[in-house]
Design an enzyme around this catalytic site. Sequence first.
Site, PDB file in Angstrom:
ATOM      1  N   LYS A 281       0.665  -1.082   0.112  1.00 39.10           N
ATOM      2  CA  LYS A 281      -0.095   0.054  -0.321  1.00 39.10           C
ATOM      3  C   LYS A 281       0.877   1.223   0.042  1.00 39.10           C
ATOM      4  CE  LYS A 281      -3.621  -2.481   2.059  1.00 39.10           C
ATOM      5  NZ  LYS A 281      -3.068  -3.747   1.713  1.00 39.10           N
ATOM      6  N   ASP A 282       0.683   1.968  -0.797  1.00 40.51           N
ATOM      7  CA  ASP A 282       1.521   3.252  -1.233  1.00 40.51           C
ATOM      8  C   ASP A 282       1.319   4.428  -0.228  1.00 40.51           C
ATOM      9  OD1 ASP A 282       3.755   3.283  -2.570  1.00 40.51           O
ATOM     10  OD2 ASP A 282       2.902   4.597  -4.068  1.00 40.51           O
ATOM     11  N   LYS A 283       1.556   5.647  -0.628  1.00 39.75           N
ATOM     12  CA  LYS A 283       1.930   6.759   0.260  1.00 39.75           C
ATOM     13  C   LYS A 283       0.596   7.439   0.890  1.00 39.75           C
ATOM     14  CE  LYS A 283       5.129  10.455   0.878  1.00 39.75           C
ATOM     15  NZ  LYS A 283       6.316  11.251   0.438  1.00 39.75           N
TER      16      LYS A 283
END
Length: 649
Positions: A281-283
Amino acid sequence: METVEINSVSLKRPRPEDDVASADEIKRQKIVEKSKAGNDSGQSIETITEQPEDMKSEIIPNEESEEQEEEELEGSDEDGDPESFADMMKHGLTESDVGITKFVSSHKGFSGILKERYSDFVVHEIGKDGRVSHLDDFSVPVDDEVNFEDPSEETFTVLSDEDKQRLEELQLFKNKETNVAIEVIEDTKEKRTIIHQAVKSLFPGLETKTEDRDGKKYIIAYHAAGKKALANPRKHSWPKSRGSYCHFVLYKENKDTMDAINVLSKFLRVKPNIFSYMGTKDKRAITVQEIAVLRITAQRLAHLNKCLMNFKLGNFSYKNHPLKLGELQGNHFTVVLRNITGTDDQIEQAMHSLREIGFINYYGMQRFGTTAVPTYQIGRAILQNNWHEVMDLILKPRPGAEKGYLVKCREEWAKTKDPAAALKKLPVKRCVEGQLLRGLLKYGMKNIISAFGIIPRNNRLMYIHSYQSYVWNNMVSKRIEEYGLRAVPGDLILKGATAVHIEEDDVDNYTIHDVVMPLPGFDVIYPKHKIGEAYKEMLVADNLDINNMRHKIRDYSLSGAYRKIIIRPQNVNWEVVAYDDPKIPLFTTDLDKLEGKPLPVLPTDGKFRALKMEFSLPPSTYATMAIREVLKMDTSIKNQTQLNTTWLR
């Protein structure tokens, strides 16, 4: 198998005072001070995607100095007002550029601001058992057995910074020393025990012994099992009754999973590959997911809660297995759309349609990059075996929003075509451009294939998967334009893992929710109606042969896959709330609940209205495409930045 990636689509420029401090020096300060910190500032808009496992970015262990350089440079070129940023983004892609053109609902669209604050976008992972991951417990499991891996609080402070530096260099084989000697100032058995514990728990792979030297006591640290010890923490000190893996819930704000694991591994002084997870899961969001780590105690992990910004670890348990990519059932989203303009009727129609019909399962904009050179163009050049074009597309100057050092690197490349000169302009070598330039230095300009091969495999595959996604989006738009929202003869459905065509006399047994379409490859079949021909025509126009998707380089051979064309979200709920202050949160997070923070009292007749929506999506679907269907707005950076700068005036 799936992973989750969250990439940015900026609707709102972050304020300078809201930037998250993340440089190593600040982190080290936080450890010394044992301070607790957090941030819930206004941030750029974010979007969520799920992608196949083979698109997962690799964690690349880097020299600490380079990692620090990159973090310090992050955001260094972010000055400027929203209008100038919007002006740069005029060169970006719009949805129609990547085949996203259709809607399935009939309601009138309305506007809203997605992710005015990153805390307006919260993702909870759904495990394979259907359980939603929540952070709701900081307690550490108690073992029947006591062992060296369970250090006291004093363990974390007994070693000086200089000791830790020397031990880390020894652990990572960065110097010629075969051991490190630490003098015991207060010579008691208890003090020696604490130093032994500190070295062994903070530096896996090192062993210790006590020696007398010139009448003084020293703890001698040395390698127990050579370089293998780094990747395989000591087995002999781990209780047999305890599962080898500590599972925990990671709550993080404004940090992607890969970065988070690199940070955790750095502070634990272990290699990142001892961590496992079900999806990345990115930023720019608040995300909650399960992580597993090999032979690191819950106590050591819990200690990080006092050290790190924007992370919380909890819900610890010991198990005998790691986690595997793709084991998740999906993700549950809580999204706030602020300053909405829709009437109550429009909102009701939009949300009912989302729940009953769903949305077109397009690949979202972040799949295609944010600059004037879309990733699918590079993917197409790879498939065409046009390696000079690949090199040119990656390195040439491009209009749009980019960091200053990348702009200078590209300008140098355009002027000199000298990899060494261009690389000197690039303080951050870990990016794709830096890796390709290093490859060109190593293999020469006549061997671009080998130079390109220096880029991690999964990053290289990202380009060709982007091209597949580009084709799929365009073909799905054509399919819906041609045949609407019903299953028709010649469509494809899945029976198990096998795709079959819908026959004329069987068509009434299926709906649009059963229909799949292929990503082009050598191991898929195509629809029997007009859209099958449209696939061939599109690939012919790109100088590719749909009947020969094998590449002479095996990595770039595409087998293809099938993807549902309509997704119907589960657990759809929504609420319209009024508010006056755009900075206040409109719902409580897991951390808020743990810390006992109450939800602010909202006015019944506030100046602004927000749509709070919740829904669950299966792997490989983009939450932004669901939100697009509700708002009927272009989700591209190019369009949304223009909308947001108007709102900011």
